[in-house]
Each structure stands twice: as structure tokens, then as C-alpha cells.
Design an enzyme around this catalytic site. Structure first.
Site, PDB file in Angstrom:
ATOM      1  NE  ARG A  36       5.689 -35.096  18.038  1.00 14.93           N
ATOM      2  CZ  ARG A  36       6.360 -34.991  16.900  1.00 14.93           C
ATOM      3  NH1 ARG A  36       7.677 -35.034  16.898  1.00 14.93           N
ATOM      4  NH2 ARG A  36       5.724 -34.841  15.755  1.00 14.93           N
ATOM      5  CG  ASN A  84       5.929 -22.413  13.871  1.00 15.89           C
ATOM      6  OD1 ASN A  84       5.030 -22.305  13.053  1.00 15.89           O
ATOM      7  ND2 ASN A  84       6.642 -23.514  14.005  1.00 15.89           N
ATOM      8  CG  LEU A 138      -7.973 -14.097  16.247  1.00 12.94           C
ATOM      9  CD1 LEU A 138      -8.995 -13.105  15.700  1.00 12.94           C
ATOM     10  CD2 LEU A 138      -6.833 -13.337  16.932  1.00 12.94           C
ATOM     11  CE  LYS A 139     -12.980 -21.709  19.864  1.00  8.79           C
ATOM     12  NZ  LYS A 139     -14.277 -21.075  19.816  1.00  8.79           N
ATOM     13  CB  CYS A 143       6.253 -27.148  15.532  1.00 11.83           C
ATOM     14  SG  CYS A 143       7.055 -28.511  14.660  1.00 11.83           S
ATOM     15  CE  LYS A 152      10.771 -28.544  16.740  1.00 12.65           C
ATOM     16  NZ  LYS A 152      11.331 -27.564  15.859  1.00 12.65           N
TER      17      LYS A 152
HETATM   18  P1  NAD Z   1      10.081 -36.375  13.020  1.00 13.77           P
HETATM   19  O1  NAD Z   1      10.723 -36.657  14.310  1.00 13.77           O
HETATM   20  O2  NAD Z   1       8.667 -36.829  12.778  1.00 13.77           O
HETATM   21  O3  NAD Z   1      10.960 -36.971  11.827  1.00 13.77           O
HETATM   22  C1  NAD Z   1      12.348 -36.819  11.717  1.00 13.77           C
HETATM   23  C2  NAD Z   1      12.900 -38.117  11.142  1.00 13.77           C
HETATM   24  O4  NAD Z   1      14.274 -37.952  10.821  1.00 13.77           O
HETATM   25  C3  NAD Z   1      12.831 -39.297  12.132  1.00 13.77           C
HETATM   26  O5  NAD Z   1      12.119 -40.363  11.530  1.00 13.77           O
HETATM   27  C4  NAD Z   1      14.301 -39.660  12.385  1.00 13.77           C
HETATM   28  O6  NAD Z   1      14.513 -41.041  12.603  1.00 13.77           O
HETATM   29  C5  NAD Z   1      14.927 -39.194  11.081  1.00 13.77           C
HETATM   30  N1  NAD Z   1      16.381 -38.959  11.167  1.00 13.77           N
HETATM   31  C6  NAD Z   1      17.085 -38.296  12.124  1.00 13.77           C
HETATM   32  N2  NAD Z   1      18.393 -38.269  11.804  1.00 13.77           N
HETATM   33  C7  NAD Z   1      18.526 -38.909  10.614  1.00 13.77           C
HETATM   34  C8  NAD Z   1      19.638 -39.198   9.775  1.00 13.77           C
HETATM   35  N3  NAD Z   1      20.871 -38.807  10.076  1.00 13.77           N
HETATM   36  N4  NAD Z   1      19.421 -39.896   8.636  1.00 13.77           N
HETATM   37  C9  NAD Z   1      18.166 -40.309   8.296  1.00 13.77           C
HETATM   38  N5  NAD Z   1      17.079 -40.060   9.070  1.00 13.77           N
HETATM   39  C10 NAD Z   1      17.244 -39.363  10.204  1.00 13.77           C
HETATM   40  O7  NAD Z   1      10.177 -34.793  12.817  1.00 13.77           O
HETATM   41  P2  NAD Z   1       9.212 -33.865  11.942  1.00 13.77           P
HETATM   42  O8  NAD Z   1       7.988 -33.544  12.713  1.00 13.77           O
HETATM   43  O9  NAD Z   1       9.094 -34.403  10.572  1.00 13.77           O
HETATM   44  O10 NAD Z   1      10.088 -32.527  11.915  1.00 13.77           O
HETATM   45  C11 NAD Z   1      11.274 -32.445  11.166  1.00 13.77           C
HETATM   46  C12 NAD Z   1      11.695 -30.997  11.109  1.00 13.77           C
HETATM   47  O11 NAD Z   1      10.708 -30.232  10.411  1.00 13.77           O
HETATM   48  C13 NAD Z   1      11.859 -30.319  12.460  1.00 13.77           C
HETATM   49  O12 NAD Z   1      12.901 -29.388  12.378  1.00 13.77           O
HETATM   50  C14 NAD Z   1      10.538 -29.596  12.646  1.00 13.77           C
HETATM   51  O13 NAD Z   1      10.661 -28.473  13.484  1.00 13.77           O
HETATM   52  C15 NAD Z   1      10.220 -29.163  11.236  1.00 13.77           C
HETATM   53  N6  NAD Z   1       8.793 -28.995  10.941  1.00 13.77           N
HETATM   54  C16 NAD Z   1       7.884 -29.888  11.429  1.00 13.77           C
HETATM   55  C17 NAD Z   1       6.531 -29.728  11.098  1.00 13.77           C
HETATM   56  C18 NAD Z   1       5.483 -30.660  11.633  1.00 13.77           C
HETATM   57  O14 NAD Z   1       4.304 -30.359  11.495  1.00 13.77           O
HETATM   58  N7  NAD Z   1       5.817 -31.788  12.234  1.00 13.77           N
HETATM   59  C19 NAD Z   1       6.133 -28.671  10.254  1.00 13.77           C
HETATM   60  C20 NAD Z   1       7.117 -27.804   9.767  1.00 13.77           C
HETATM   61  C21 NAD Z   1       8.449 -27.976  10.116  1.00 13.77           C
HETATM   62  C1  UGA Z   2       2.273 -25.336  13.479  1.00 14.11           C
HETATM   63  C2  UGA Z   2       2.111 -24.214  12.438  1.00 14.11           C
HETATM   64  O1  UGA Z   2       0.724 -23.883  12.331  1.00 14.11           O
HETATM   65  C3  UGA Z   2       2.623 -24.674  11.062  1.00 14.11           C
HETATM   66  O2  UGA Z   2       2.544 -23.595  10.133  1.00 14.11           O
HETATM   67  C4  UGA Z   2       4.081 -25.093  11.214  1.00 14.11           C
HETATM   68  O3  UGA Z   2       4.586 -25.565   9.976  1.00 14.11           O
HETATM   69  C5  UGA Z   2       4.182 -26.191  12.251  1.00 14.11           C
HETATM   70  O4  UGA Z   2       3.649 -25.720  13.527  1.00 14.11           O
HETATM   71  C6  UGA Z   2       5.610 -26.560  12.510  1.00 14.11           C
HETATM   72  O5  UGA Z   2       6.499 -25.773  12.347  1.00 14.11           O
HETATM   73  O6  UGA Z   2       5.767 -27.723  12.889  1.00 14.11           O
HETATM   74  P1  UGA Z   2       0.961 -27.559  14.092  1.00 14.11           P
HETATM   75  O7  UGA Z   2       2.047 -27.894  15.056  1.00 14.11           O
HETATM   76  O8  UGA Z   2       0.405 -28.634  13.227  1.00 14.11           O
HETATM   77  O9  UGA Z   2       1.456 -26.421  13.073  1.00 14.11           O
HETATM   78  O10 UGA Z   2      -0.177 -26.917  14.973  1.00 14.11           O
HETATM   79  P2  UGA Z   2      -1.305 -25.783  14.773  1.00 14.11           P
HETATM   80  O11 UGA Z   2      -2.412 -26.267  13.917  1.00 14.11           O
HETATM   81  O12 UGA Z   2      -0.688 -24.484  14.414  1.00 14.11           O
HETATM   82  O13 UGA Z   2      -1.860 -25.696  16.264  1.00 14.11           O
HETATM   83  C7  UGA Z   2      -0.949 -25.474  17.336  1.00 14.11           C
HETATM   84  C8  UGA Z   2      -1.669 -25.407  18.649  1.00 14.11           C
HETATM   85  O14 UGA Z   2      -2.335 -24.157  18.783  1.00 14.11           O
HETATM   86  C9  UGA Z   2      -2.731 -26.481  18.888  1.00 14.11           C
HETATM   87  O15 UGA Z   2      -2.544 -27.016  20.186  1.00 14.11           O
HETATM   88  C10 UGA Z   2      -4.043 -25.732  18.791  1.00 14.11           C
HETATM   89  O16 UGA Z   2      -5.047 -26.302  19.597  1.00 14.11           O
HETATM   90  C11 UGA Z   2      -3.631 -24.366  19.303  1.00 14.11           C
HETATM   91  N1  UGA Z   2      -4.486 -23.259  18.814  1.00 14.11           N
HETATM   92  C12 UGA Z   2      -4.530 -22.956  17.496  1.00 14.11           C
HETATM   93  C13 UGA Z   2      -5.203 -22.521  19.738  1.00 14.11           C
HETATM   94  O17 UGA Z   2      -5.159 -22.775  20.960  1.00 14.11           O
HETATM   95  N2  UGA Z   2      -5.977 -21.480  19.285  1.00 14.11           N
HETATM   96  C14 UGA Z   2      -6.055 -21.159  17.971  1.00 14.11           C
HETATM   97  O18 UGA Z   2      -6.785 -20.184  17.625  1.00 14.11           O
HETATM   98  C15 UGA Z   2      -5.305 -21.923  17.047  1.00 14.11           C
END
Ligand code: NAD
Ligand code: UGA
Length: 450
Positions: free
Chosen positions: A326, A207, A249-250, A259, A262
Site C-alpha cells: 500500500r 506519525n 533520518l534515512k 499509515c 494517510k
Molecule cells: P486493516 O484494513 O488491515 O484491518 C481492518 C479490519 O477491520 C478489516 O479486516 C475489516 O474487514 C475489518 N472491519 C471493518 N469494519 C468492520 C466491522 N464493522 N466489524 C468487524 N470488522 C470490521 O487495517 P489495519 O492496518 O489493522 O488498521 C486499523 C486501524 O489501525 C487504522 O485506523 C490504522 O490507521 C490504525 N493503525 C494501523 C497500523 C498498521 O501498522 N497497520 C498501526 C497503528 C495503527
Molecule cells: C508507521 C509508524 O512507524 C508506526 O509507529 C505506526 O504505528 C504506523 O505507521 C501506523 O500508524 O500504522 P509503518 O507504516 O509500519 O509504521 O512504517 P514505518 O516502519 O514507520 O516506515 C514508513 C516508511 O518510511 C517506509 O516506507 C520506510 O521505507 C520509510 N522510511 C523510514 C524512510 O524512508 N526513512 C527512514 O529513515 C525511515
């Protein structure tokens, strides 16, 4: 086929659950948020993701996917438990792992001896070791702890899960890693087996690397602007080099979402924890914030001295194809505009209800033309396809000013300039040449009299 529990049914837990059910496993998602659970039990999805509704509906009816808040029922029957709970940032930037450890405690109350606990949540390096220590303290034999980070992007989460670039399995024994890798049978992707700590750290590195590319291009965009070069052309030339590749690269308003911001901060705090210098990460973060400030300054300058100044904002989500606001750049910029006494009209095809909860003081419009109506300047903050197909003559007739700031470098700058707009962008040549300026284009606001 395995019996699997997933703790947390958010973006990652729900997608993981539905996709593992699609691969043939029996999955129970355990969710503690009552509102979210009640929706899921009624077949209503709390998030929007292409293809997810069909998968969830299909496997609720095959019986391979169900939802509960009761750890006592599914955990004793599970061979694998995925942790997919949130890991939000603490004020210091460090990832808050309390939800992970709380979930582990609940799991261990009911765990059977041969259970494998898998972290899908993004967790600081060493979290798996801590979970293993908790398992040891409970004295449950044969429980394995494996890191299996998730790389899906919001908006294409199902596709990313089922067709990933790679699957990472970080385990301390070959056997534990093999068991987790086998869950993905049916998915054609390289499986990278490594140590648990490498897997945990690589997730943050991925990330942070994506964020670094974007921030680098954003920094380049300012020198393109000053030197009369075009950031899009520079990006195309870089992207044609196979060693570099063309994604992330945008230039524009920079990265938002739940994500990238954070995880960049969390990785920097890991550097601090180990006494390592993270000068690149700090700069990557600062450049990203700078893009938002630059946009705000340009908009404020565009409406300087205008009574009842109004700025229109097209797009509120942090990127298209999601209703997630977010850390969206649009919300940050709107907050500053409102604090400065500037009125804001805004639209987003799907994210407006989420934005309204955070920013009630904005006038939310039915469509982009409603946003343009009476605005002195316009910001395109999210590149939704519908904004690329606007009738700009109509937009011009509705606006009271002429400035359009293209926060995603996606509009036809020459067309807009020909139509009489003052087109501003992040380092595109069209905005410099067409406005006839050597450095940053002048910012002009006029009446709707022409
Ligand atoms: P989210 O907030 O959408 O979902 C997390 C869920 O877990 C919530 O619904 C919450 O109520 C639940 N929860 C918390 N504590 C709990 C417990 N003790 N028992 C049962 N449920 C519980 O979060 P998310 O976006 O799915 O992200 C989860 C993790 O995955 C994070 O660490 C994030 O960094 C990572 N991640 C997110 C993405 C993404 O695109 N959102 C991609 C890759 C990795
Ligand atoms: C990102 C990563 O791409 C996933 O691989 C990862 O699993 C995830 O975070 C995570 O850990 O939660 P995501 O949060 O869905 O996924 O967002 P991206 O599609 O990566 O875009 C992130 C931000 O970068 C956006 O605001 C987008 O507008 C911006 N961006 C992206 C640019 O400004 N320029 C670019 O060239 C590409």
C-alpha cells in the site's frame, strides 16, 4: 483476566487480539470480511508478521483466542471492546470514520452497562466524543469510551505490541483509564494517561513527526548532492546528538505504507477543520512525492532513446519484512514508467503477489538476477537484505545498461562504480565523486559490450 472483544482482525486487531491473549485475557475477534474470517477460523493468517503465527496457533488451542462475525455472542460477555477497524482516507484526505461508527452501532446493540469501548483505530480528534454521544443516545448506563492508540510498525508488530516505548491511555475519568491500563499488566512500559482528545491527536502527531524527519532528510539530500556533501555523514552527525536521535533520518525514495501517507493528510485536514495553517505538513507531503518523481525522471533519462527500454525494479513492498504494497514508492514509480511506454521487470521476496494484483503489466521475476537480465537501468526500491548481498559482477553481465539508482542509499556505491556501473543515489558522496561530477551525475546507458 478480562473478557475482551476486538472489532476488526486486520494488522492491528489481529496483533492486539493475539497479544492480549498472550497476556492471559480471553479474546474474541469479530471480523466482517468473510474471506479473512474463514482463513482465521482455519488457522491461516491473512498477513505476515514475525511471531504472529505462533501466538495465534497457541491461543487458538488454549481457547483464549477465537474468531467470529457474530456480535451477539461475545459482546454481552465482554468488559472491554477494542475498535480496530480501518480508517481509510477520503478523497479530501480526511479520515473516513464510517467503519468505526458502524462498528460502534453493532456493539451498542448488544452492550452491557459496564462496558468500556476502546479506540485502537487511528481516529480524528473528537471521535471518542462522538462515540460517547452515540452511547448517550442509546441510554446505556456506565459505558466508558477510551482512546488507546497503537504505535506498532508492520514487520515487527508483535514485538512492538509486547515491548512498546509507551502505552497511551486517553480517558475522561481516572477510573476508565485505570481499567484499560490494567489490561497491559505484564508489559513493562511507561503508561501515559491523558485526555481522550490529546491521545487521539498525539497518534497523528507521532506519525506526522516521523514523516517530517524523513522528508527533512530527503530535502537535505538534494542540497548535499549539489554541495558535494554526503547525506549519510550528515545523518550520522545529527543522530549522534541525543536530543535528535538516529532513527528516521534515512534519505531515499521516501515514506509509503498504509499509515504515514494517510495520517499526514488526515492531520492536515484536521488543521483545515479547525482553521489552523499546516504549512509544514503540506511541505512534508510534497517533498515525499518529489522523491518519487525524481527517481522516475532519473530512470527515464537513463533509458532515453533506447528502443524497447526496460527498467528493473528490486523490491515492491513499502519497506522490507512486509508483503504490504500500500502506497509503496515502487508501485508509483512503476506506474509512471509503464505509462511512459517503458517495460518493467520486478522482484520482491514476498510482496510480488500483492503487487501483481495492482500492476499486472509488469514482468515478475524469480529473483534479482532475472530482473537484471536485459534491463537498461535498475532501481533498488526496497532494501531487502538479499539485495545487499548480490553478485554485482553477475548483475552487470546480465544488464544491457549500466545505471543503478539506489533508492534507499544502502548499496556499496564505490564498489558498483569500480565495477563500471553508473551509481546514482539520494545525496551520497560516492555517487558524486566516483562519477566525477560536481552536481548531479550524468546518466549513461550503454550496451552490454564490455
Ligand atoms: P486493516 O484494513 O488491515 O484491518 C481492518 C479490519 O477491520 C478489516 O479486516 C475489516 O474487514 C475489518 N472491519 C471493518 N469494519 C468492520 C466491522 N464493522 N466489524 C468487524 N470488522 C470490521 O487495517 P489495519 O492496518 O489493522 O488498521 C486499523 C486501524 O489501525 C487504522 O485506523 C490504522 O490507521 C490504525 N493503525 C494501523 C497500523 C498498521 O501498522 N497497520 C498501526 C497503528 C495503527
Ligand atoms: C508507521 C509508524 O512507524 C508506526 O509507529 C505506526 O504505528 C504506523 O505507521 C501506523 O500508524 O500504522 P509503518 O507504516 O509500519 O509504521 O512504517 P514505518 O516502519 O514507520 O516506515 C514508513 C516508511 O518510511 C517506509 O516506507 C520506510 O521505507 C520509510 N522510511 C523510514 C524512510 O524512508 N526513512 C527512514 O529513515 C525511515
Amino acid at each position: 483476566m478480562a473478557d475482551i472483544s476486538i472489532i476488526g482482525a486486520g494488522y492491528v486487531g489481529l496483533v492486539t487480539g493475539a497479544c492480549l491473549a498472550e497476556l492471559g485475557h480471553n479474546v474474541v475477534c469479530i471480523e466482517i470480511n468473510p474471506a479473512r474470517l474463514s482463513m482465521l477460523q482455519r488457522g491461516i493468517l491473512p498477513i505476515r508478521e514475525a511471531g504472529l503465527d505462533e501466538l495465534v496457533a497457541r491461543h487458538r488451542s488454549t481457547g483464549r483466542l477465537s474468531f467470529t462475525n457474530d456480535f451477539a455472542r461475545p459482546i454481552p460477555a465482554s468488559q472491554f471492546v477494542f475498535l480496530a477497524v480501518n480508517t481509510p482516507p477520503e478523497p479530501s484526505g480526511r479520515a473516513n470514520t464510517s467503519f468505526v461508527f458502524s462498528a460502534v452501532r453493532s456493539v451498542l446493540e448488544h452492550a452491557r452497562p459496564s462496558l468500556t469501548i476502546i479506540t485502537k483505530s487511528t481516529v480524528p480528534v473528537g471521535t471518542g466524543d462522538e462515540i460517547a454521544r452515540m452511547v448517550g443516545q442509546q441510554g446505556i448506563r456506565g459505558v466508558q469510551v477510551v482512546s488507546n492508540p497503537e504505535f506498532l510498525q508492520e514487520g515487527k508488530a508483535v514485538k512492538d505490541f509486547l515491548q512498546p516505548d509507551r502505552i497511551v491511555v486517553g480517558a475522561e475519568t481516572l477510573e476508565a483509564g485505570k481499567g484499560v491500563a490494567q489490561l497491559y499488566q505484564g508489559i513493562h512500559a511507561p503508561i501515559i494517561q491523558c485526555s481522550r482528545r490529546s491521545a487521539e491527536l498525539a497518534k497523528y502527531a507521532a506519525n506526522a513527526f516521523l514523516a517530517t524527519r524523513v522528508s527533512f532528510m530527503n530535502e537535505m539530500s538534494s542540497v548535499c548532492q549539489a554541495a558535494e556533501a554526503d547525506i549519510e555523514e550528515v545523518a550520522r552527525i545529527l543522530g549522534a546528538d541525543r536530543r535528535i536521535g538516529s532513527s528516521y533520518l534515512k534519505a531515499g525514495l521516501g515514506w509509503g505504507g498504509s499509515c504515514l501517507p494517510k495520517d499526514v493528510r488526515a492531520l492536515a485536514s484536521t488543521f483545515d477543520h479547525y482553521g489552523c495553517e499546516s504549512s509544514i505538513l503540506k511541505a512534508v507531503f510534497a517533498v515525499n512525492l518529489g522523491q518519487r518523481k525524481q527517481a522516475f525522471d532519473q530512470l527515464r533519462q537513463a533509458v532515453d532513446g533506447v528502443p524497447s527500454a526496460t527498467v528493473g525494479v528490486l523490491g515492491l513492498a513499502f519497506k522490507p519484512e512486509t508483503d504490504d504494497v500500500r502506497e509503496a514508492p515502487a508501485l508509483d514509480i512503476i506506474t509512471r514508467l509503464l505509462e511512459d511506454g517503458i517495460q518493467v521487470r520486478a522482484h520482491d521476496p514476498i510482496a510480488a503477489p500483492n503487487a501483481r494484483l495492482l500492476l499486472p503489466g509488469v514482468h515478475y521475476c524469480e529473483d534479482a538476477y532475472g530482473v537484471a537480465d536485459g534491463s537498461h537501468a535498475l532501481l533498488l526500491a526496497t532494501e531487502w537484505p538479499e539485495y545487499l548481498a548480490l553478485d554485482w559482477r553477475e548483475v552487470r553481465s546480465l544488464m544491457r545498461g549500466r545505471v543503478v539508482l539506489d533508492g534507499r542509499n544502502v548499496l556499496d556505491g564505490r564498489l558498483l562504480t569500480t565495477l563500471g556501473f553508473t551509481y546514482l543515489s539520494f545525496g551520497r558522496l560516492a555517487s558524486q565523486k566516483a562519477n566525477g561530477h560536481r552536481m548531479r551525475p550524468a546518466l549513461v546507458v550503454d550496451d552490454a559490450s564490455d
